[in-house]
Motif scaffolding. Sequence first.
Motif, PDB file in Angstrom:
ATOM      1  N   GLY A   1      -7.415  14.005 -11.573  1.00 19.51           N
ATOM      2  CA  GLY A   1      -8.571  14.295 -10.770  1.00 19.51           C
ATOM      3  C   GLY A   1      -8.692  13.372  -9.698  1.00 19.51           C
ATOM      4  O   GLY A   1      -9.835  13.293  -8.991  1.00 19.51           O
ATOM      5  N   TYR A   2      -8.019  11.970  -9.759  1.00 18.89           N
ATOM      6  CA  TYR A   2      -8.305  10.858  -8.934  1.00 18.89           C
ATOM      7  C   TYR A   2      -6.860  10.609  -8.359  1.00 18.89           C
ATOM      8  O   TYR A   2      -5.814  11.161  -8.541  1.00 18.89           O
ATOM      9  CB  TYR A   2      -8.793   9.689  -9.556  1.00 18.89           C
ATOM     10  CG  TYR A   2     -10.312   9.772 -10.485  1.00 18.89           C
ATOM     11  CD1 TYR A   2     -11.326   9.349  -9.515  1.00 18.89           C
ATOM     12  CD2 TYR A   2     -10.603  10.659 -11.581  1.00 18.89           C
ATOM     13  CE1 TYR A   2     -12.507   9.475  -9.885  1.00 18.89           C
ATOM     14  CE2 TYR A   2     -11.856  10.573 -11.875  1.00 18.89           C
ATOM     15  CZ  TYR A   2     -12.763  10.052 -11.210  1.00 18.89           C
ATOM     16  OH  TYR A   2     -14.023  10.172 -11.701  1.00 18.89           O
ATOM     17  N   GLY A   3      -7.142  10.064  -6.972  1.00 19.50           N
ATOM     18  CA  GLY A   3      -5.984   9.717  -6.304  1.00 19.50           C
ATOM     19  C   GLY A   3      -6.640   8.629  -5.194  1.00 19.50           C
ATOM     20  O   GLY A   3      -7.477   8.126  -4.926  1.00 19.50           O
ATOM     21  N   SER A   4      -5.559   8.030  -4.150  1.00 16.02           N
ATOM     22  CA  SER A   4      -6.199   7.498  -3.148  1.00 16.02           C
ATOM     23  C   SER A   4      -5.341   7.969  -1.959  1.00 16.02           C
ATOM     24  O   SER A   4      -4.246   8.410  -1.811  1.00 16.02           O
ATOM     25  CB  SER A   4      -5.338   5.920  -3.147  1.00 16.02           C
ATOM     26  OG  SER A   4      -5.551   5.101  -2.479  1.00 16.02           O
ATOM     27  N   ASP A   5      -6.078   7.967  -0.713  1.00 11.53           N
ATOM     28  CA  ASP A   5      -5.551   8.552   0.654  1.00 11.53           C
ATOM     29  C   ASP A   5      -4.531   7.652   1.012  1.00 11.53           C
ATOM     30  O   ASP A   5      -3.310   7.909   1.568  1.00 11.53           O
ATOM     31  CB  ASP A   5      -6.763   8.619   1.410  1.00 11.53           C
ATOM     32  CG  ASP A   5      -7.639   9.731   1.154  1.00 11.53           C
ATOM     33  OD1 ASP A   5      -7.095  10.792   0.485  1.00 11.53           O
ATOM     34  OD2 ASP A   5      -8.802   9.806   1.870  1.00 11.53           O
ATOM     35  N   LYS A   6      -4.902   6.308   1.104  1.00 11.72           N
ATOM     36  CA  LYS A   6      -3.769   5.384   1.521  1.00 11.72           C
ATOM     37  C   LYS A   6      -2.958   4.769   0.372  1.00 11.72           C
ATOM     38  O   LYS A   6      -2.064   4.063   0.908  1.00 11.72           O
ATOM     39  CB  LYS A   6      -4.506   4.218   2.570  1.00 11.72           C
ATOM     40  CG  LYS A   6      -5.330   4.763   3.480  1.00 11.72           C
ATOM     41  CD  LYS A   6      -6.170   3.611   4.314  1.00 11.72           C
ATOM     42  CE  LYS A   6      -6.876   4.241   5.392  1.00 11.72           C
ATOM     43  NZ  LYS A   6      -7.666   3.244   6.322  1.00 11.72           N
ATOM     44  N   GLY A   7      -3.123   4.809  -0.677  1.00 14.60           N
ATOM     45  CA  GLY A   7      -2.463   4.049  -1.625  1.00 14.60           C
ATOM     46  C   GLY A   7      -2.726   2.642  -1.655  1.00 14.60           C
ATOM     47  O   GLY A   7      -3.535   2.236  -1.326  1.00 14.60           O
ATOM     48  N   LEU A   8      -1.482   1.755  -2.046  1.00 17.34           N
ATOM     49  CA  LEU A   8      -1.675   0.453  -2.118  1.00 17.34           C
ATOM     50  C   LEU A   8      -1.394  -0.082  -0.620  1.00 17.34           C
ATOM     51  O   LEU A   8      -0.704   0.224   0.207  1.00 17.34           O
ATOM     52  CB  LEU A   8      -0.342   0.049  -2.834  1.00 17.34           C
ATOM     53  CG  LEU A   8      -0.112  -1.408  -3.115  1.00 17.34           C
ATOM     54  CD1 LEU A   8      -1.559  -2.040  -3.760  1.00 17.34           C
ATOM     55  CD2 LEU A   8       1.118  -2.003  -3.636  1.00 17.34           C
ATOM     56  N   VAL A   9      -2.470  -0.846  -0.323  1.00  9.67           N
ATOM     57  CA  VAL A   9      -2.658  -1.595   1.223  1.00  9.67           C
ATOM     58  C   VAL A   9      -2.268  -3.000   0.903  1.00  9.67           C
ATOM     59  O   VAL A   9      -3.224  -3.735   0.188  1.00  9.67           O
ATOM     60  CB  VAL A   9      -3.861  -1.167   1.913  1.00  9.67           C
ATOM     61  CG1 VAL A   9      -3.877  -1.868   3.266  1.00  9.67           C
ATOM     62  CG2 VAL A   9      -3.929   0.349   2.076  1.00  9.67           C
ATOM     63  N   ILE A  10      -1.329  -3.419   1.759  1.00  7.74           N
ATOM     64  CA  ILE A  10      -0.887  -5.095   1.313  1.00  7.74           C
ATOM     65  C   ILE A  10      -1.657  -5.709   2.585  1.00  7.74           C
ATOM     66  O   ILE A  10      -1.381  -5.101   3.831  1.00  7.74           O
ATOM     67  CB  ILE A  10       0.503  -5.420   1.313  1.00  7.74           C
ATOM     68  CG1 ILE A  10       0.959  -4.646  -0.045  1.00  7.74           C
ATOM     69  CG2 ILE A  10       0.728  -6.818   1.306  1.00  7.74           C
ATOM     70  CD1 ILE A  10       0.149  -5.301  -1.265  1.00  7.74           C
ATOM     71  N   SER A  11      -2.434  -6.777   2.478  1.00 13.03           N
ATOM     72  CA  SER A  11      -2.864  -7.591   3.629  1.00 13.03           C
ATOM     73  C   SER A  11      -2.791  -9.038   3.534  1.00 13.03           C
ATOM     74  O   SER A  11      -3.210  -9.480   2.491  1.00 13.03           O
ATOM     75  CB  SER A  11      -4.341  -7.283   3.840  1.00 13.03           C
ATOM     76  OG  SER A  11      -4.805  -7.861   4.982  1.00 13.03           O
ATOM     77  N   PRO A  12      -2.001  -9.779   4.413  1.00 16.12           N
ATOM     78  CA  PRO A  12      -1.343  -8.986   5.657  1.00 16.12           C
ATOM     79  C   PRO A  12      -0.003  -8.620   4.991  1.00 16.12           C
ATOM     80  O   PRO A  12       0.475  -8.694   3.998  1.00 16.12           O
ATOM     81  CB  PRO A  12      -0.958 -10.525   6.317  1.00 16.12           C
ATOM     82  CG  PRO A  12      -0.885 -11.482   5.284  1.00 16.12           C
ATOM     83  CD  PRO A  12      -1.758 -11.139   4.199  1.00 16.12           C
ATOM     84  N   ASP A  13       0.423  -7.736   5.920  1.00  9.65           N
ATOM     85  CA  ASP A  13       1.573  -6.929   5.595  1.00  9.65           C
ATOM     86  C   ASP A  13       2.809  -7.588   6.010  1.00  9.65           C
ATOM     87  O   ASP A  13       3.962  -7.167   5.795  1.00  9.65           O
ATOM     88  CB  ASP A  13       1.412  -5.458   6.315  1.00  9.65           C
ATOM     89  CG  ASP A  13       1.554  -5.670   7.773  1.00  9.65           C
ATOM     90  OD1 ASP A  13       1.409  -6.563   8.366  1.00  9.65           O
ATOM     91  OD2 ASP A  13       1.321  -4.553   8.335  1.00  9.65           O
ATOM     92  N   SER A  14       2.542  -8.920   6.565  1.00 10.74           N
ATOM     93  CA  SER A  14       4.149  -9.699   6.824  1.00 10.74           C
ATOM     94  C   SER A  14       3.613 -11.061   6.637  1.00 10.74           C
ATOM     95  O   SER A  14       2.397 -11.638   6.682  1.00 10.74           O
ATOM     96  CB  SER A  14       4.455  -9.283   8.198  1.00 10.74           C
ATOM     97  OG  SER A  14       3.363  -9.940   9.268  1.00 10.74           O
TER      98      SER A  14
END
Length: 320
Positions: A157-170
């Motif tokens: 019943g749960y989830g994430s729209d963007k999933g795992l977000v890495i910052s910074p991505d580089s």
Amino acid sequence: MSSTRKKNSFSFKRNNVKTFLFFLIFTSILWLLIQFSKNYTQEVEVDIRYTNLPEGKIFNEESDRILRMVLNGNGFRLMSHNWKKPTLYLNVEDAVSSSTDEYFFYVNKESAILKKKLDFEGKVLSIPKDTLRLKLDVNLEKKVPVHTQHKIQYTVGYGSDKGLVISPDSVLLSGPSKIVDTIQFVNTEDLSLESLNVDYSTKLSIATEQLPATVNVIPQKVKADILVSKFTEGNQNIPITVNNVPEGTEIKIFPKEIMVVYRVGLDAYNEISSRDFMVVADYAKASAESSFMTLELIKRPKSIHDVRLQEKQVQFVVLE
């Protein structure tokens, strides 16, 4: 009377012990002084450090980094070299010769400058290698993307729209150009989560052990975020578009629309409409012996997950 004798006897023995310890320590110190005043011959290793490197150049690991020397001097003079490894600093501007990105230094055992730099007052008996080589590389800076191996399981019943977000991505790599040029991305430490039903945030270290020691990474940690929300199931009836129908040919399909089923966060549920989807059937890919075309979902919102078509094929008839 007996008690007084015992006290005197104890006092006498204690004085004897003190006297014995004093002479023992004194003779030990005297022996050490005599031993250290003698001359010894010993091979030592000297660390080499190079200074004033040209701008844009960095040290290459193939350069000479250690100088072995055979020294002769009394124990006091050699003792400091045993306790702490000496370091010899060589200025690039003092190189006796150079070529492209290579510099050579001549080390003379008779040189007073050498002994002065090492702060050694004894004799340098021999130096097995009298020429030292410094090799330099071009320093390259390059940004590469960050990859993360992750396994995330959400509570039902749960989830994430963007999933795992890495910052910074580089991250920024710097090091020898021949090495940095070959690196296309870097990895972080793995991330594994189970039964996730709340927002999650942490810092992941870059897996620097997978990189050569001569490569530097900035930053060495990145932020990892997962925004979690309640999910529900949604569906839309989408008209089927037929592509690549030859001119002069008319076909009919059954059915004319297909249901798309998906999971979406409650906060985005009402934002999804049929205009966000496109389902196509490619007539050019249909088999001559078949009356079915395969359906493809070529357009969909980024915020939905676990998308599936209720049917994978559509039936068609060519009209004469």
